[in-house]
Design a protein around this motif. Sequence first.
Motif, PDB file in Angstrom:
ATOM      1  N   ARG A   1      32.105  31.522  29.282  1.00 22.46           N
ATOM      2  CA  ARG A   1      32.580  30.584  30.306  1.00 22.46           C
ATOM      3  C   ARG A   1      33.846  31.103  30.984  1.00 22.46           C
ATOM      4  NH1 ARG A   1      31.105  26.475  26.665  1.00 22.46           N
ATOM      5  NH2 ARG A   1      33.267  26.300  25.964  1.00 22.46           N
ATOM      6  N   LEU A   2      34.750  31.687  30.190  1.00 23.29           N
ATOM      7  CA  LEU A   2      35.997  32.213  30.749  1.00 23.29           C
ATOM      8  C   LEU A   2      35.732  33.348  31.733  1.00 23.29           C
ATOM      9  CD1 LEU A   2      38.328  32.226  27.617  1.00 23.29           C
ATOM     10  CD2 LEU A   2      38.559  30.810  29.661  1.00 23.29           C
ATOM     11  N   ILE A   3      34.805  34.219  31.384  1.00 21.31           N
ATOM     12  CA  ILE A   3      34.469  35.322  32.284  1.00 21.31           C
ATOM     13  C   ILE A   3      33.724  34.802  33.511  1.00 21.31           C
ATOM     14  CG2 ILE A   3      33.179  37.482  32.513  1.00 21.31           C
ATOM     15  CD1 ILE A   3      35.704  37.706  30.770  1.00 21.31           C
ATOM     16  N   ALA A   4      32.803  33.848  33.293  1.00 22.15           N
ATOM     17  CA  ALA A   4      32.013  33.300  34.405  1.00 22.15           C
ATOM     18  C   ALA A   4      32.881  32.567  35.427  1.00 22.15           C
ATOM     19  CB  ALA A   4      30.936  32.367  33.856  1.00 22.15           C
ATOM     20  N   SER A   5      33.994  31.979  34.965  1.00 14.07           N
ATOM     21  CA  SER A   5      34.863  31.216  35.878  1.00 14.07           C
ATOM     22  C   SER A   5      35.933  32.095  36.531  1.00 14.07           C
ATOM     23  CB  SER A   5      35.559  30.083  35.108  1.00 14.07           C
ATOM     24  OG  SER A   5      36.469  30.611  34.151  1.00 14.07           O
ATOM     25  N   TYR A   6      35.844  33.394  36.321  1.00 12.63           N
ATOM     26  CA  TYR A   6      36.889  34.291  36.804  1.00 12.63           C
ATOM     27  C   TYR A   6      36.994  34.294  38.328  1.00 12.63           C
ATOM     28  CZ  TYR A   6      40.176  38.092  36.487  1.00 12.63           C
ATOM     29  OH  TYR A   6      41.316  38.852  36.561  1.00 12.63           O
ATOM     30  N   GLY A   7      35.867  34.149  39.006  1.00 11.77           N
ATOM     31  CA  GLY A   7      35.891  34.103  40.469  1.00 11.77           C
ATOM     32  C   GLY A   7      36.727  32.944  40.983  1.00 11.77           C
ATOM     33  N   LYS A   8      36.569  31.763  40.353  1.00 10.11           N
ATOM     34  CA  LYS A   8      37.357  30.584  40.744  1.00 10.11           C
ATOM     35  C   LYS A   8      38.837  30.821  40.488  1.00 10.11           C
ATOM     36  CE  LYS A   8      33.687  27.223  39.841  1.00 10.11           C
ATOM     37  NZ  LYS A   8      33.264  26.090  38.991  1.00 10.11           N
ATOM     38  N   ARG A   9      39.140  31.504  39.404  1.00  8.24           N
ATOM     39  CA  ARG A   9      40.530  31.819  39.065  1.00  8.24           C
ATOM     40  C   ARG A   9      41.161  32.674  40.163  1.00  8.24           C
ATOM     41  NH1 ARG A   9      42.823  32.023  33.706  1.00  8.24           N
ATOM     42  NH2 ARG A   9      40.762  31.477  32.937  1.00  8.24           N
ATOM     43  N   LEU A  10      40.433  33.685  40.617  1.00 10.15           N
ATOM     44  CA  LEU A  10      40.937  34.567  41.675  1.00 10.15           C
ATOM     45  C   LEU A  10      41.164  33.800  42.978  1.00 10.15           C
ATOM     46  CD1 LEU A  10      38.688  37.707  41.105  1.00 10.15           C
ATOM     47  CD2 LEU A  10      41.128  37.533  40.642  1.00 10.15           C
ATOM     48  N   ILE A  11      40.203  32.933  43.325  1.00 10.19           N
ATOM     49  CA  ILE A  11      40.320  32.129  44.551  1.00 10.19           C
ATOM     50  C   ILE A  11      41.559  31.229  44.488  1.00 10.19           C
ATOM     51  CG2 ILE A  11      39.255  30.232  45.854  1.00 10.19           C
ATOM     52  CD1 ILE A  11      36.519  31.542  45.085  1.00 10.19           C
ATOM     53  N   ALA A  12      41.818  30.628  43.302  1.00  8.63           N
ATOM     54  CA  ALA A  12      42.974  29.740  43.134  1.00  8.63           C
ATOM     55  C   ALA A  12      44.287  30.506  43.293  1.00  8.63           C
ATOM     56  CB  ALA A  12      42.920  29.062  41.765  1.00  8.63           C
ATOM     57  N   VAL A  13      44.344  31.721  42.749  1.00  2.00           N
ATOM     58  CA  VAL A  13      45.562  32.531  42.856  1.00  2.00           C
ATOM     59  C   VAL A  13      45.806  32.942  44.304  1.00  2.00           C
ATOM     60  CG1 VAL A  13      46.610  34.750  42.213  1.00  2.00           C
ATOM     61  CG2 VAL A  13      45.514  33.342  40.471  1.00  2.00           C
ATOM     62  N   VAL A  14      44.743  33.326  45.004  1.00  2.00           N
ATOM     63  CA  VAL A  14      44.878  33.704  46.420  1.00  2.00           C
ATOM     64  C   VAL A  14      45.333  32.502  47.243  1.00  2.00           C
ATOM     65  CG1 VAL A  14      43.617  34.434  48.479  1.00  2.00           C
ATOM     66  CG2 VAL A  14      43.223  35.608  46.305  1.00  2.00           C
ATOM     67  N   ALA A  15      44.741  31.322  46.970  1.00  4.14           N
ATOM     68  CA  ALA A  15      45.107  30.103  47.707  1.00  4.14           C
ATOM     69  C   ALA A  15      46.563  29.735  47.467  1.00  4.14           C
ATOM     70  CB  ALA A  15      44.197  28.947  47.299  1.00  4.14           C
ATOM     71  N   ALA A  16      47.064  30.020  46.259  1.00  3.87           N
ATOM     72  CA  ALA A  16      48.454  29.716  45.918  1.00  3.87           C
ATOM     73  C   ALA A  16      49.397  30.839  46.353  1.00  3.87           C
ATOM     74  CB  ALA A  16      48.580  29.480  44.416  1.00  3.87           C
ATOM     75  N   LYS A  17      48.855  31.842  47.051  1.00  4.84           N
ATOM     76  CA  LYS A  17      49.633  32.986  47.518  1.00  4.84           C
ATOM     77  C   LYS A  17      50.391  33.663  46.383  1.00  4.84           C
ATOM     78  CE  LYS A  17      50.021  31.146  52.168  1.00  4.84           C
ATOM     79  NZ  LYS A  17      50.900  30.711  53.241  1.00  4.84           N
ATOM     80  N   GLY A  18      49.696  33.802  45.259  1.00  8.79           N
ATOM     81  CA  GLY A  18      50.293  34.470  44.110  1.00  8.79           C
ATOM     82  C   GLY A  18      51.116  33.555  43.229  1.00  8.79           C
TER      83      GLY A  18
ATOM     84  N   PRO B   1      51.858  29.865  40.895  1.00  7.93           N
ATOM     85  CA  PRO B   1      51.187  29.283  39.724  1.00  7.93           C
ATOM     86  C   PRO B   1      49.952  28.496  40.116  1.00  7.93           C
ATOM     87  CG  PRO B   1      53.538  28.750  39.748  1.00  7.93           C
ATOM     88  CD  PRO B   1      53.215  29.376  41.073  1.00  7.93           C
ATOM     89  N   THR B   2      48.979  28.465  39.230  1.00 12.46           N
ATOM     90  CA  THR B   2      47.759  27.676  39.430  1.00 12.46           C
ATOM     91  C   THR B   2      47.538  26.810  38.198  1.00 12.46           C
ATOM     92  OG1 THR B   2      46.192  29.204  38.379  1.00 12.46           O
ATOM     93  CG2 THR B   2      46.793  29.639  40.685  1.00 12.46           C
ATOM     94  N   SER B   3      46.437  26.093  38.179  1.00  8.62           N
ATOM     95  CA  SER B   3      46.115  25.233  37.032  1.00  8.62           C
ATOM     96  C   SER B   3      45.566  26.027  35.856  1.00  8.62           C
ATOM     97  CB  SER B   3      45.102  24.165  37.432  1.00  8.62           C
ATOM     98  OG  SER B   3      43.893  24.770  37.884  1.00  8.62           O
ATOM     99  N   TYR B   4      45.335  27.324  36.040  1.00  6.74           N
ATOM    100  CA  TYR B   4      44.791  28.150  34.967  1.00  6.74           C
ATOM    101  C   TYR B   4      45.881  28.622  34.024  1.00  6.74           C
ATOM    102  CZ  TYR B   4      40.415  28.162  37.514  1.00  6.74           C
ATOM    103  OH  TYR B   4      39.260  27.766  38.141  1.00  6.74           O
TER     104      TYR B   4
END
Length: 200
Positions: A178-195, A197-200
């Motif tokens: 699950r952690l690996i499968a959700s990695y795409g969402k993690r990347l999108i969240a970091v980009v949206a936060a412009k580097g 902090p995110t909820s991850y």
Amino acid sequence: MALCEKVFAPLLKHNLTVVYHTSVSHYVWRESNTAFQKKNIIPTVKYGGGSVMVWGCFAASGPGRLAVINGTMNSAVYQKILKENVRPSVCDLKLKRTWVLQQDNDPKHTSKSTSEWLKKNKMKTLEWPSQSPDLNPIEMLWHDLKKVVHARKPSNVAELQQFCKDEWAKIPPQCCNRLIASYGKRLIAVVAAKGGPTSY
């Protein structure tokens, strides 16, 4: 996403700190005049606390090995940990030849001697930004490990180390996947936060 499924994600130099419950009594069966032999002594920590440093790794197929680090961490110690744990973990997890080692940019990981060692041992590494806690999928496993180890209330360093190993081995492969499968969402969240902090 295909690349993320091949990522082999180690975590280095993480401290687990717990409050020991020193009121617990321990009994040891021993022969006469052997009270102070190492095998008959359970180490304790004064002031009710202590920590251990561990290295761990995982892939989408499950947790790899967990190693307890004794003493000071340097490039030579790091290379020894990799030598003793990476290939066996790769075999245990039945990873294909296309696996990639993910590590952060700690100086011990990027030193000249470590870079040469990785090259000599044909270990391909994933390019990684310098400040990236929200990008490392192992952080969630680390959080869960601390929680379950603390719940077991270790009373000394030996128990703390053993509980870490026990609980790490119990991590279900589905959780890692699950952690690996959700990695795409993690990347999108970091980009949206412009580097930031995110909820991850």
